[in-house]
Design a protein around this motif. Structure first.
Motif, PDB file in Angstrom:
ATOM      1  N   UNK A  29       0.789  -1.107  -0.110  1.00  0.00           N
ATOM      2  CA  UNK A  29      -0.067   0.038   0.154  1.00  0.00           C
ATOM      3  C   UNK A  29       0.867   1.399  -0.175  1.00  0.00           C
ATOM      4  N   UNK A  30       2.130   1.214   0.360  1.00  0.00           N
ATOM      5  CA  UNK A  30       3.085   2.210   0.256  1.00  0.00           C
ATOM      6  C   UNK A  30       4.487   1.684  -0.004  1.00  0.00           C
ATOM      7  N   UNK A  31       5.328   2.572  -0.118  1.00  0.00           N
ATOM      8  CA  UNK A  31       6.892   2.059  -0.290  1.00  0.00           C
ATOM      9  C   UNK A  31       7.512   1.427   1.150  1.00  0.00           C
ATOM     10  N   UNK A  32       6.772   1.541   2.139  1.00  0.00           N
ATOM     11  CA  UNK A  32       7.300   1.195   3.420  1.00  0.00           C
ATOM     12  C   UNK A  32       6.579  -0.048   3.975  1.00  0.00           C
ATOM     13  N   UNK A  33       5.865  -0.748   3.047  1.00  0.00           N
ATOM     14  CA  UNK A  33       5.043  -1.821   3.496  1.00  0.00           C
ATOM     15  C   UNK A  33       5.857  -3.155   2.990  1.00  0.00           C
ATOM     16  N   UNK A  34       5.586  -4.145   4.054  1.00  0.00           N
ATOM     17  CA  UNK A  34       6.279  -5.560   3.503  1.00  0.00           C
ATOM     18  C   UNK A  34       5.274  -5.983   2.343  1.00  0.00           C
ATOM     19  N   UNK A  35       6.235  -6.933   1.681  1.00  0.00           N
ATOM     20  CA  UNK A  35       5.422  -7.438   0.710  1.00  0.00           C
ATOM     21  C   UNK A  35       6.246  -8.872   0.353  1.00  0.00           C
ATOM     22  N   UNK A  36       6.063  -9.315  -1.005  1.00  0.00           N
ATOM     23  CA  UNK A  36       6.735 -10.730  -1.313  1.00  0.00           C
ATOM     24  C   UNK A  36       6.822 -10.841  -2.862  1.00  0.00           C
ATOM     25  N   UNK A  37       7.573 -11.386  -3.311  1.00  0.00           N
ATOM     26  CA  UNK A  37       7.836 -11.605  -4.802  1.00  0.00           C
ATOM     27  C   UNK A  37       7.364 -12.928  -5.182  1.00  0.00           C
ATOM     28  N   UNK A  38       7.237 -13.283  -6.319  1.00  0.00           N
ATOM     29  CA  UNK A  38       6.980 -14.887  -6.887  1.00  0.00           C
ATOM     30  C   UNK A  38       8.228 -15.622  -6.420  1.00  0.00           C
ATOM     31  N   UNK A  39       9.435 -15.240  -6.717  1.00  0.00           N
ATOM     32  CA  UNK A  39      10.517 -16.171  -6.368  1.00  0.00           C
ATOM     33  C   UNK A  39      10.535 -16.250  -4.709  1.00  0.00           C
ATOM     34  N   UNK A  40      10.332 -15.166  -4.024  1.00  0.00           N
ATOM     35  CA  UNK A  40      10.692 -15.232  -2.499  1.00  0.00           C
ATOM     36  C   UNK A  40       9.519 -16.238  -2.071  1.00  0.00           C
ATOM     37  N   UNK A  41       8.434 -16.202  -2.266  1.00  0.00           N
ATOM     38  CA  UNK A  41       7.327 -17.155  -1.773  1.00  0.00           C
ATOM     39  C   UNK A  41       7.630 -18.690  -2.226  1.00  0.00           C
ATOM     40  N   UNK A  42       8.370 -18.776  -3.363  1.00  0.00           N
ATOM     41  CA  UNK A  42       8.735 -20.212  -3.483  1.00  0.00           C
ATOM     42  C   UNK A  42       9.778 -20.704  -2.749  1.00  0.00           C
ATOM     43  N   UNK A  43      10.551 -19.665  -2.469  1.00  0.00           N
ATOM     44  CA  UNK A  43      11.734 -20.217  -1.707  1.00  0.00           C
ATOM     45  C   UNK A  43      11.345 -20.497  -0.081  1.00  0.00           C
ATOM     46  N   UNK A  44      10.410 -19.489   0.256  1.00  0.00           N
ATOM     47  CA  UNK A  44       9.829 -19.672   1.792  1.00  0.00           C
ATOM     48  C   UNK A  44       9.045 -20.941   1.978  1.00  0.00           C
ATOM     49  N   UNK A  45       8.238 -21.324   1.131  1.00  0.00           N
ATOM     50  CA  UNK A  45       7.167 -22.267   1.295  1.00  0.00           C
ATOM     51  C   UNK A  45       7.537 -23.484   0.538  1.00  0.00           C
ATOM     52  N   UNK A  46       8.279 -23.761  -0.335  1.00  0.00           N
ATOM     53  CA  UNK A  46       8.585 -25.030  -0.963  1.00  0.00           C
ATOM     54  C   UNK A  46       8.837 -26.230  -0.238  1.00  0.00           C
ATOM     55  N   UNK A  47       9.904 -25.900   0.749  1.00  0.00           N
ATOM     56  CA  UNK A  47      10.187 -26.811   1.656  1.00  0.00           C
ATOM     57  C   UNK A  47       9.292 -27.538   2.458  1.00  0.00           C
ATOM     58  N   UNK A  48       8.146 -26.489   2.702  1.00  0.00           N
ATOM     59  CA  UNK A  48       7.041 -26.842   3.687  1.00  0.00           C
ATOM     60  C   UNK A  48       5.561 -27.073   2.980  1.00  0.00           C
ATOM     61  N   UNK A  49       5.656 -27.353   1.827  1.00  0.00           N
ATOM     62  CA  UNK A  49       4.575 -27.456   1.236  1.00  0.00           C
ATOM     63  C   UNK A  49       3.921 -28.975   1.509  1.00  0.00           C
ATOM     64  N   UNK A  50       2.747 -29.037   2.445  1.00  0.00           N
ATOM     65  CA  UNK A  50       2.474 -30.090   2.793  1.00  0.00           C
ATOM     66  C   UNK A  50       1.544 -30.919   1.894  1.00  0.00           C
ATOM     67  N   UNK A  51       0.702 -30.373   1.021  1.00  0.00           N
ATOM     68  CA  UNK A  51      -0.244 -30.876   0.232  1.00  0.00           C
ATOM     69  C   UNK A  51       0.046 -30.798  -1.312  1.00  0.00           C
ATOM     70  N   UNK A  52      -0.542 -31.517  -2.202  1.00  0.00           N
ATOM     71  CA  UNK A  52      -0.385 -31.698  -3.548  1.00  0.00           C
ATOM     72  C   UNK A  52      -0.549 -30.307  -4.149  1.00  0.00           C
ATOM     73  N   UNK A  53      -1.818 -29.781  -3.800  1.00  0.00           N
ATOM     74  CA  UNK A  53      -2.161 -28.543  -4.527  1.00  0.00           C
ATOM     75  C   UNK A  53      -1.457 -27.291  -3.851  1.00  0.00           C
ATOM     76  N   UNK A  54      -0.830 -27.187  -2.828  1.00  0.00           N
ATOM     77  CA  UNK A  54       0.115 -26.291  -2.219  1.00  0.00           C
ATOM     78  C   UNK A  54       1.303 -26.311  -2.995  1.00  0.00           C
ATOM     79  N   UNK A  55       1.870 -27.503  -3.519  1.00  0.00           N
ATOM     80  CA  UNK A  55       3.027 -27.831  -4.206  1.00  0.00           C
ATOM     81  C   UNK A  55       2.743 -27.342  -5.687  1.00  0.00           C
ATOM     82  N   UNK A  56       1.643 -27.516  -6.127  1.00  0.00           N
ATOM     83  CA  UNK A  56       1.188 -27.241  -7.413  1.00  0.00           C
ATOM     84  C   UNK A  56       1.215 -25.617  -7.630  1.00  0.00           C
TER      85      UNK A  56
END
Length: 331
Positions: free
Chosen positions: A268-295
């Protein structure tokens, strides 16, 4: 008789060399074609692998996967949308480009046109050393040192003075946000853009400079009227090369962008936290529990792949248009 024999020997030697040259040309042509086919095959293979892995999430969400904002990996209530992370990717990369491109072109102009010789060589070497620094080192430095500098000396003053007037400065500064990520991304891509820009400016013929100087132009006017217009297609190519590097960066962005999830990841502003396509893949790939999450994570990779491909195709189109218009003006 001897002279005929010598002539025949010379002719045979020329034919032999010609045949060797033709064989070398054919071998080189086959090698280049093979390398091109291999590159195209790898691109198609990556696209196929990502598409195959994305089938479950695309069947469930459809196009809503691209425009959706919810992100809930809990089994039984899964809902996935890529839009916040697409926006986070584009915003952080845009900030990086706005900062990095003018600085990189300025460095290239300064090294090539202002300080040539040993000083220019030393400065070029120092800038290129930044390209050898791993992204994880940039991330650690930004996480433990640089973000506090940005927060205390840039974000907080802007928030205190303009936060109530301009929405882009309206969020409370924390240092882990899209603005900090964009600045550090800019620092990381400056060596790449400046190196290519330096070679582009170096390739400008001296006749362009001499003609401008002969007309009484100053050094800055030579740069503005003779060098930059001549090399603008190459400079555009260098800028898009840096953009592709910024969009695909993972570890550095993961450490400093704030890692918001879902709708809150849309800045919502320049000082807001966010996330990119590559960063969320790095954050959650090892913790993906279901097939749909991995997909869904593989689907984010497919979206990132398509965005990168579109940017590269657009870069080729823009550079070719600029080059064509420049050649028409030259004619």
């Amino acid at each position: 008789m001897n002279s005929k024999t010598q002539r025949q020997a010379v002719i045979n030697s020329i034919r032999s060399k010609s045949n060797e040259s033709k064989f070398g040309d054919k071998f080189f042509k086959a090698l280049v074609i093979g390398a091109s086919i291999y590159t195209l095959f790898m691109v198609v293979l990556v696209f196929y692998a990502l598409s195959e892995g994305s089938v479950p999430i695309l069947l469930k969400e459809g196009f809503n996967f691209v425009i959706g904002t919810d992100w809930n990996p809990v089994e039984g209530n899964e809902s996935f949308g890529a839009l916040p992370y697409i926006i986070g990717t584009l915003v952080s990369s845009s900030i990086a480009m706005i900062i990095a491109v003018p600085i990189s072109i300025g460095i290239a102009i300064f090294v090539n046109e202002m300080v040539r010789g040993k000083i220019g060589t030393v400065l070029s070497f120092i800038v290129e050393l930044l390209a050898a620094v791993p992204s994880i080192v940039y991330g650690l430095w930004a996480l433990f040192v640089f973000r506090f500098v940005i927060k205390d000396y840039i974000e907080t003053p802007l928030y205190n003075t303009l936060g109530n007037k301009l929405p882009i400065f309206g969020s409370t500064p924390f240092g882990l946000d899209v603005f900090t990520a964009g600045i550090v991304l800019a620092i990381m891509i400056i060596p790449i853009v400046s190196a290519v820009s330096r070679e582009v400016i170096k390739a400008v013929p001296n006749s362009q400079r001499e003609a401008a100087y002969a007309l009484g132009a100053t050094r800055w006017e030579v740069v503005k009227m003779a060098i930059l217009p001549y090399g603008k297609s190459g400079l555009l190519g260098a800028s898009f090369l840096g953009l592709g590097r910024a969009i695909g960066e993972t570890i550095l962005v993961t450490m400093i962008i704030g890692n918001a999830v879902g709708l809150s990841a849309i800045p919502s502003s320049l000082f807001s936290p966010s996330q990119t396509l590559s960063s969320i893949i790095a954050n959650e790939f090892n913790e993906a529990s279901g097939d749909l999450h991995l997909s869904a994570l593989i689907g984010l990779g497919l979206v990132l792949f398509i965005i990168t491909l579109l940017i590269n195709v657009g870069a080729i189109f823009i550079v070719s248009r600029v080059t064509k218009s420049h050649s028409n003006l030259s004619d």
